[in-house]
Design a protein around this motif. Structure first.
Motif, short mmCIF file in Angstrom:
data_model
loop_
_atom_site.label_atom_id
_atom_site.label_comp_id
_atom_site.label_asym_id
_atom_site.label_seq_id
_atom_site.Cartn_x
_atom_site.Cartn_y
_atom_site.Cartn_z
N LEU A 169 69.31 51.75 1.61
CA LEU A 169 69.42 53.08 0.45
C LEU A 169 70.61 53.99 1.12
O LEU A 169 70.93 54.90 0.28
N GLY A 170 70.85 53.74 2.38
CA GLY A 170 71.74 54.91 3.00
C GLY A 170 71.06 56.13 3.24
O GLY A 170 72.06 57.25 3.31
N ILE A 171 69.90 56.49 3.69
CA ILE A 171 69.34 57.45 3.98
C ILE A 171 68.46 57.37 5.31
O ILE A 171 68.22 56.30 5.64
N GLY A 172 68.17 58.55 5.81
CA GLY A 172 67.58 58.41 7.00
C GLY A 172 66.03 57.88 6.94
O GLY A 172 65.31 58.02 6.04
N LYS A 173 65.62 57.55 7.90
CA LYS A 173 64.34 56.57 8.15
C LYS A 173 63.24 57.84 7.84
O LYS A 173 62.14 57.66 7.29
#
Length: 62
Positions: A18-22
């Protein structure tokens, strides 16, 4: 890079997809916005849940 036809992915893999942080992935799972399943002590996210999440945020933006 994630290859193959996995049905479930880890939070780390989902964050890459998704291209977001964990951390954001864990927040979304905790709030119920992103569906996950528990297997033993691990949480996994169905790939279809990622698709549904993206579709939902696209509809909100429209």
């Amino acid at each position: 890079m994630i290859t193959g036809n996995k049905l479930l992915v880890s939070a780390c893999e989902a964050s890459e997809m998704l291209g977001i942080g964990k951390t954001k992935i864990y927040e979304l799972m905790a709030s119920g916005e992103l569906r996950s399943v528990k297997i033993g002590r691990s949480r996994r996210i169905p790939v279809e849940a990622l698709t549904a999440f993206v579709s939902a945020i696209e509809q909100e933006a429209a």
